[in-house]
Design a protein around this motif. Structure first.
Motif, PDB file in Angstrom:
ATOM      1  N   PHE A 431      71.467  19.606  33.258  1.00 31.15           N
ATOM      2  CA  PHE A 431      72.863  19.260  33.006  1.00 31.15           C
ATOM      3  C   PHE A 431      73.713  20.288  33.746  1.00 31.15           C
ATOM      4  CE2 PHE A 431      74.267  22.591  30.096  1.00 31.15           C
ATOM      5  CZ  PHE A 431      73.083  23.067  29.569  1.00 31.15           C
ATOM      6  N   HIS A 432      74.932  19.899  34.089  1.00 30.20           N
ATOM      7  CA  HIS A 432      75.806  20.781  34.855  1.00 30.20           C
ATOM      8  C   HIS A 432      77.211  20.779  34.246  1.00 30.20           C
ATOM      9  CE1 HIS A 432      72.746  20.935  38.024  1.00 30.20           C
ATOM     10  NE2 HIS A 432      72.684  19.619  37.976  1.00 30.20           N
ATOM     11  N   CYS A 487      79.567  24.384  39.395  1.00 32.67           N
ATOM     12  CA  CYS A 487      78.820  24.300  38.149  1.00 32.67           C
ATOM     13  C   CYS A 487      78.912  25.646  37.445  1.00 32.67           C
ATOM     14  CB  CYS A 487      77.362  23.964  38.443  1.00 32.67           C
ATOM     15  SG  CYS A 487      76.341  23.978  36.961  1.00 32.67           S
ATOM     16  N   ASN A 489      76.710  26.716  35.217  1.00 32.80           N
ATOM     17  CA  ASN A 489      75.404  27.348  35.041  1.00 32.80           C
ATOM     18  C   ASN A 489      75.367  28.405  36.140  1.00 32.80           C
ATOM     19  OD1 ASN A 489      72.688  28.123  35.217  1.00 32.80           O
ATOM     20  ND2 ASN A 489      71.971  26.103  34.526  1.00 32.80           N
ATOM     21  N   HIS A 492      73.200  28.441  39.207  1.00 31.17           N
ATOM     22  CA  HIS A 492      73.531  27.291  40.060  1.00 31.17           C
ATOM     23  C   HIS A 492      74.761  27.647  40.904  1.00 31.17           C
ATOM     24  CE1 HIS A 492      71.558  24.095  37.173  1.00 31.17           C
ATOM     25  NE2 HIS A 492      70.783  25.141  37.381  1.00 31.17           N
ATOM     26  N   MET A 497      75.988  26.044  44.178  1.00 30.86           N
ATOM     27  CA  MET A 497      76.624  24.813  43.698  1.00 30.86           C
ATOM     28  C   MET A 497      78.117  25.039  43.504  1.00 30.86           C
ATOM     29  SD  MET A 497      75.189  22.626  40.504  1.00 30.86           S
ATOM     30  CE  MET A 497      74.374  21.129  41.000  1.00 30.86           C
TER      31      MET A 497
HETATM   32 CU    CU Z   1      74.439  23.289  37.428  1.00 27.97          CU
END
Ligand code: CU
Ligand code: C2O
Ligand code: CU
Length: 527
Positions: A431-432, A487, A489, A492, A497
């Motif tokens: 999940f992001h 994102c 996270n 990430h 990302m």
């Molecule tokens: Cu992510």
């Protein structure tokens, strides 16, 4: 191995599968017993450590329009586990950092001094920093742009407008490639913006308005933090922290409390609920008060999201203990005690009965929440995915932005444009939480269905779950310029990302307009 349990070895297998794991529909919560290497006896039992709040930062000066603050980022050693020294990075010596509180309409200048060591003590990288006030419509040059870095020995004054409605913001490090480590080391804190509407509603204030910053950590044998991020898939700890304390217990009086809950974890998502399954009221989201409170028995809380939650302890007799529990979410790694967050111990103490209500309407006129899809001028699609070892957003990586001299953008909405952005995560394995800088947005739908009840408020970060497509409605402005989208996270985000959008045509350059200065050759003037 039971159905919902994976051994530590399986967890490693999942992570080393790398790209291949993306294709695996992991329809269960990964679980292992523990992961810290320190003796188990050094980790306190849940609900034995007293709750505490970060200190509130006093301005160094105030004038007719502005509050001035000074923050030094420096290495410190603190005891997160009682009696165990853990090396950390701190804003003004505390982890989490001090809370800043400001009234709408007052400007703030926050001087950030990078006095961190030249190298991270364990990982060896240079801890350059860029400070982002998450939730603020800051100008590009004060937004903590990932490339606008202050090296150790540099300082920068950040200017914040505070014209927005009341909300829970947070300031945290955003230095390119090392946000994950720097935030885990302690560079995160809350920032509360108050306004007249919020203080007139009768909702809990003062002593009963409480910041909760959630984190998770794993400890090496010597008490230092461990950093393994499973090849940038995610970093998970077995010790849950609230305001830097492991599973604390808080004394609460028999009335309503407002908790400003920030998920400050690197990679862990939560599904939060009370141990007795009683309902709570969600009154605020990332961008402040919701149009109306939402009564829920559990809520999903991704990284960087803020939910303001009112819990009423009036119904409990003194001595009752109520726990805040975590049911876990798919693709967060759980350990024995990550289903526990903190506990509330109800006490008989007298209390101030003022501001002990939640009205049926909070902020129905919020301009973001009154936007309609019919006002949008276009729809853009944005995919979040993994390409080999690299996380991408909108088919871009931050490296491509860097290589373009920070010119490349994912999108260029006009100033004041209203657009629908459709964010698609077609993976089953991740999940992001996707964050847009500068703006608040309204969530229109998730896989064509209504958003979750806790999401019916202004947002700046949205949980894009496995196999989900989320539509958000965004009004771009009031600043022009280049802003990041990424994102939350953090591994990430760091690898890679993150992209950017540009509002309008002639915004200031986020890196060149207000560069950091050297403490040695350009020492800061008094604030
Ligand atoms: Cu992510
Ligand atoms: Cu909270 Cu770009 O970050
Ligand atoms: Cu932000």
């Amino acid at each position: 191995m039971t159905d919902d349990a994976l051994s530590r070895r399986d967890v490693l297998k999942v992570s080393v599968l790398g790209a291949a794991a993306l294709a695996l529909p992991i329809e269960r919560t990964v679980r292992a017993k523990s992961i810290s290497q320190i003796a188990e006896s050094r980790i306190p039992r849940p609900y034995t450590v007293p709750f505490a709040q970060p200190p509130v930062l006093a301005p160094v000066r105030q004038d007719a329009t502005t509050d001035y603050y000074e923050i030094t980022q420096a290495a410190t050693v603190a005891q997160i586990l009682p009696g165990v020294d853990t090396p950390l990075f701190a804003y003004n010596g505390t982890v989490p950092g001090p809370t800043i509180k400001v009234d709408q309409g007052r400007r703030t200048v926050v001087r950030q001094i990078n006095a961190l060591p030249a190298q991270h003590p364990v990982l060896g990288y240079t801890p350059w920093t860029s400070t982002h006030l998450h939730g603020s419509a800051s100008r590009p040059e004060y937004d903590g742009y990932a490339g606008d870095i202050s090296h150790p020995g540099q300082w920068k004054d950040y200017h914040y407008p505070n014209w927005q409605n009341a909300r829970t913001l947070w300031y945290h490090d955003h230095g390119v490639h090392h946000t994950s480590e720097n935030v885990y080391m302690g560079l995160a804190a809350q920032y509360h913006l108050h306004d007249a509407l919020e203080t007139s509603l009768g909702i809990p204030q003062g002593e009963f308005d409480v910041p909760l910053i959630l984190g998770d950590a794993k400890f090496g044998a010597d008490g230092s933090l461990l950093f393994d991020d499973n090849l940038h898939a995610g970093r998970y700890g077995d010790v849950i922290l609230v305001n830097g304390r492991p599973w604390p217990i808080m004394r609460v009086k028999r009335r309503k409390y407002r908790f400003r809950i920030l998920n400050g974890c690197t990679s862990r998502g939560f599904m939060l609920k009370l141990s007795n399954s009683h309902p709570v009221q969600i009154i605020g989201t990332d961008g402040g008060l919701m149009p109306a409170p939402q009564t829920v028995t559990q809520w999903r809380h991704g990284m960087a999201e803020r939910y303001e939650v009112v819990i009423d302890f009036a119904r409990y007799t003194p001595g009752t203990r109520v726990e805040l529990r975590n049911l876990g979410v798919k693709n967060s790694v759980d350990y024995d005690n990550t289903n526990k967050v903190m506990a509330f111990q109800v006490v008989a103490d007298a209390f101030d009965p003022a501001n002990n209500t939640v009205p049926a309407q909070l902020y129905p006129d919020n301009p973001v929440m009154t936007l309609t899809a019919a006002q949008s001028s276009r729809t853009r699609r944005l995919r979040v995915k993994k390409d080999g070892e690299i996380w991408e957003i909108g088919d871009q990586t931050w490296q491509e932005i860097v290589d373009s001299g920070y010119r490349k953008t994912f999108a260029k909405p006009d100033l004041d444009a209203v657009e629908i952005w459709e964010i698609e995560n077609s993976s089953g394995g991740w999940f992001h939480p996707v964050h847009l800088h500068l703006v608040d947005f309204k969530i229109l739908s998730r896989n064509g269905r209504a958003p979750r009840p806790e999401e019916l408020g202004p947002k700046d970060t949205v949980y894009v779950g496995e196999g989900e497509t989320v539509k958000v409605l965004v009004h771009f402005g009031p600043e022009s310029g280049r802003y990041m989208i990424h994102c939350h996270n953090l591994p990430h985000e760091d690898h890679d990302m993150m992209s950017q959008f540009e509002v309008g045509d002639d915004g200031p350059d986020p890196i060149l307009t207000a560069p950091p200065r050297s403490l040695a050759t350009n020492p800061p003037p008094p604030l």
